[in-house]
Design an enzyme around this catalytic site. Structure first.
Site, mmCIF file in Angstrom:
data_model
loop_
_atom_site.group_PDB
_atom_site.id
_atom_site.type_symbol
_atom_site.label_atom_id
_atom_site.label_comp_id
_atom_site.label_asym_id
_atom_site.label_seq_id
_atom_site.Cartn_x
_atom_site.Cartn_y
_atom_site.Cartn_z
ATOM 1 C CE1 TYR A 8 39.110 44.460 52.681
ATOM 2 C CE2 TYR A 8 37.003 45.243 52.329
ATOM 3 C CZ TYR A 8 38.199 45.130 52.058
ATOM 4 O OH TYR A 8 38.418 45.537 50.677
ATOM 5 C CD GLN B 118 32.296 49.925 52.421
ATOM 6 O OE1 GLN B 118 33.467 49.845 52.258
ATOM 7 N NE2 GLN B 118 31.423 49.401 51.735
ATOM 8 C CG HIS C 193 34.653 42.299 49.780
ATOM 9 N ND1 HIS C 193 34.462 43.511 49.302
ATOM 10 C CD2 HIS C 193 33.819 41.646 49.409
ATOM 11 C CE1 HIS C 193 33.527 43.532 48.416
ATOM 12 N NE2 HIS C 193 33.058 42.391 48.287
ATOM 13 C CB CYS D 249 39.422 47.177 30.644
ATOM 14 S SG CYS D 249 39.588 48.862 31.438
#
Length: 644
Positions: free
Chosen positions: A168, A101, A166, A343
């Site tokens: 970026y 990526q 996101h 979690c």
């Protein structure tokens, strides 16, 4: 169950994938200080490729040296190619495919104060204003993407992914909620699309024709005024396709608003929450599409592919919890999968906890980052080991000991395995946690570990047995306090309420605003009780991770839960509960009271004394040692069992 669609092969340009499962580019902080590929990162990826994953995408790889943060993978210089070649070779030798990526992180690089931050507009940081990226710097970054793409091909990657989500830098340019420039890179949709399209164009020019180009894109902008709509995203994807993008990896979220919860969604966010967006984008663009967002069972993944909601699925944290997720599902061993419970304690919280953790971990899998150095080996001296307590720590110890050839036995004081995770799972939205605890118990019993239910262990019992070592994993019990006037109201503890052994009526005051107290508040408010929470600290939920805290606080706000911070309970009155808030006394009217102020380790002094007297090695783990998070308990259990 067979998963014929999930394990159907697929070809994209010159890439042949054996199934539809992708390990996404999750940050691990396993890279070297300057972004080098390390043996640790290679072992981590090798384990998941060996476990049957169709495609491993190597995490957020920096393309531009001055803005590359420490311990993030980098491919910004030619000197990194050899390390990446070792990584791709390892993935290929394990039977997998490798992608990388390509990333420029904008404000996300602030984790490293030495990394240069590029921002789309002037950005105020209180004491200083960071100036917007200049046109010369834009050109520099675009060129960096092209050079990084060329290196990726030389390093043996099978595909590359352009990160355009996101918050970026590419997403910051594309989004009208973030981009307020007045030059040719801002304003209209066409202008905002200019920079990311320039990046895509130069990437495509520098990779072979038969190498696929993926793009990670946000389906929409959440919590951002004037942000991207899904219609704008679809329009951009069509432009990106013309420049050579083959596959759309449909995500969600940004790091400057509460929408950050969609990037690493905790269990408070519904499973598959973003699949419908991927389905719509797939239909409107006609492009190959990846569904992302709390997809954590093979059944769920199979349904997505079978119903053509997407062509591929991301199973990220599911493969953190169990690197053999894919092969177990393919071989019909789904009941052996160790499931992610959402979690966030090890993956997201662990990633952010730079001061205390070198790299990520997982509540369900302490082996992350230690895949080779902590290889589970068979013991040469099998021992009979008594494990006192069948909670998550006790179960983890039993599993590892059994795998190593020891003879563990679990002694559980209650009638079921799973411990406090079962109790926690009674809170709304946490049924996955309860289900995972039950499943873990069944997995350990299926391994042949004897379990003695409703059995209390003390020195007298141990005298009648012959154990080589003892593990105390008896957990903790709720703290109790004596309140003046408590006989005037119904007063119960949090565990009794959640476990269903005690009930309350009418309006309720919860004493304690930590994790358990807030879950009790959720439990009660969801059942139409009026709820008040009293917390001594200046903030409720301080023991919650950042993303869970966002979700829990938002839900409690929507449920109308009243939270009083900097307050302590003084007494119970006929009207309700008297509290002291910064020296001011007042009464909260209520009918019932729930005590949720924490837990204390169970008293096992007689067992410890017996072991010491008889020179039997004894290990105290988890909440039996000190009440903390489940992550700590399982880590300790794993370490004791690994070293025994």
């Amino acid at each position: 169950m067979e998963y014929s669609n999930l394990f159907q092969p697929c070809d994209i340009r010159g890439l042949h994938m054996k199934n539809r499962i992708i390990l996404p580019a999750m940050g691990t902080r396993m890279a070297g200080e300057h972004g080098e590929i390390t043996p640790r990162l290679i072992a981590y990826h090798k384990a998941r490729a060996k476990g049957g994953c169709g495609l491993n995408i190597v995490e957020v790889a920096a393309v531009h040296t001055p803005s590359a943060p420490a311990h993030f993978v980098s491919i910004s210089e030619d000197s990194y190619v050899d390390g990446h070649k070792k990584l791709t070779d390892a993935i290929h030798e394990a039977g997998g495919k490798a992608g990388i990526q390509l990333w420029q992180g904008s404000i996300a690089v602030s984790m490293d104060p030495k990394a240069k931050m590029f921002v789309v507009n002037d950005m105020n940081f209180g004491k200083f204003t960071l100036p917007a990226i200049t046109k010369e710097e834009i050109k520099e970054v675009v060129e960096a993407y092209g050079k990084a793409a060329k290196r990726a091909a030389l390093a043996g990657y099978d595909c590359v992914e352009f990160h355009c989500a996101h918050n970026y830098l590419p997403h910051s340019f594309l989004s009208g909620g973030l981009n307020h420039r007045t030059d040719e890179y801002g304003g209209s949709f066409e202008n905002r699309a200019r920079f990311p399209l320039e990046c895509i164009r130069v990437i495509r020019e520098n990779i072979p024709e038969d190498m696929p180009l993926f793009m990670r894109i946000d389906a929409q902008d959440d919590c951002l005024p004037n942000g991207l709509t899904i219609e704008e995203v679809i329009a951009f994807c069509k432009l990106a396709q013309k420049e050579g993008v083959d596959v759309l990896d449909v995500s969600r979220g940004n790091i400057i608003t509460a929408a950050t919860v969609y990037e690493v969604p905790p269990l408070d966010v519904p499973r598959g929450f973003n699949v419908a967006n991927a389905e719509k984008i797939r239909k409107e663009t006609g492009m190959l599409t990846v569904a992302v967002g709390r997809i954590n069972t093979p059944e769920q993944a199979e349904e997505i592919i079978a119903k053509e909601k997407a062509d591929f699925v991301v199973i990220g944290r599911g493969q953190l919890a169990d690197p053999e997720f894919c092969i177990k599902a393919e071989q019909g061993r789904g009941d052996e999968i160790v499931h992610c419970v959402g979690c966030n304690q090890g993956c997201y919280d662990g990633f952010c906890d730079v001061a205390n953790r070198a790299f990520i971990t997982c509540l369900r899998n302490p082996m992350i980052g230690h895949e080779e150095e902590w290889e589970i080996t068979t013991t040469n001296a099998s021992k009979r080991v008594a494990i006192i307590g069948g909670g998550m720590a006790g179960l983890e110890a039993a599993k590892i000991l059994k795998q190593r050839g020891h003879m563990p036995e679990i002694f559980e004081a209650g009638s079921q395995l799973g411990g406090q995770i079962i109790t926690a799972g009674k809170a709304p939205g946490k049924q996955e946690m309860e289900a995972a605890a039950h499943a873990f118990g069944k997995q350990v019993e299926a391994m042949g570990v004897p379990v003695h239910y409703n059995t209390k262990v003390d020195a007298t019992m141990l005298k009648q047995e012959s154990f080589d070592e003892i593990i105390i994993a008896a957990g903790a019990k709720p703290l109790k306090i004596s309140l003046p006037g408590e006989e005037k109201k119904c007063v119960v503890d949090s565990h009794s309420l959640l476990n269903g052994t005690k009930e309350v009526q009418g309006s309720v005051c919860v004493i304690g605003g930590g994790l358990v107290g807030l879950e009790v508040a959720d439990y009660l408010a969801s059942r139409q009780h009026e709820v008040h929470v009293v917390e001594m600290l200046d903030e409720a939920g301080k023991d919650l991770g950042n993303l869970r805290k966002i979700c829990v606080n938002e839900k409690l706000k929507n449920l109308g839960v009243d939270i009083q911070c900097n307050s302590k309970c003084v007494a119970v009155t006929e009207e309700g509960v008297q509290i002291d808030t910064d020296g001011t006394l007042k009464v909260i009217n209520c009918d019932s009271v729930v005590i949720a102020i924490g837990a204390r380790s169970r008293d096992m002094e007689d067992v410890k004394a017996y072991c010491e007297e008889n020179k039997i090695p004894v290990h105290i783990i988890g909440d039996a040692k000190k009440a903390r998070r489940a992550l700590n308990a399982i880590e300790e259990a794993f370490e004791v069992a690994r070293m025994m």
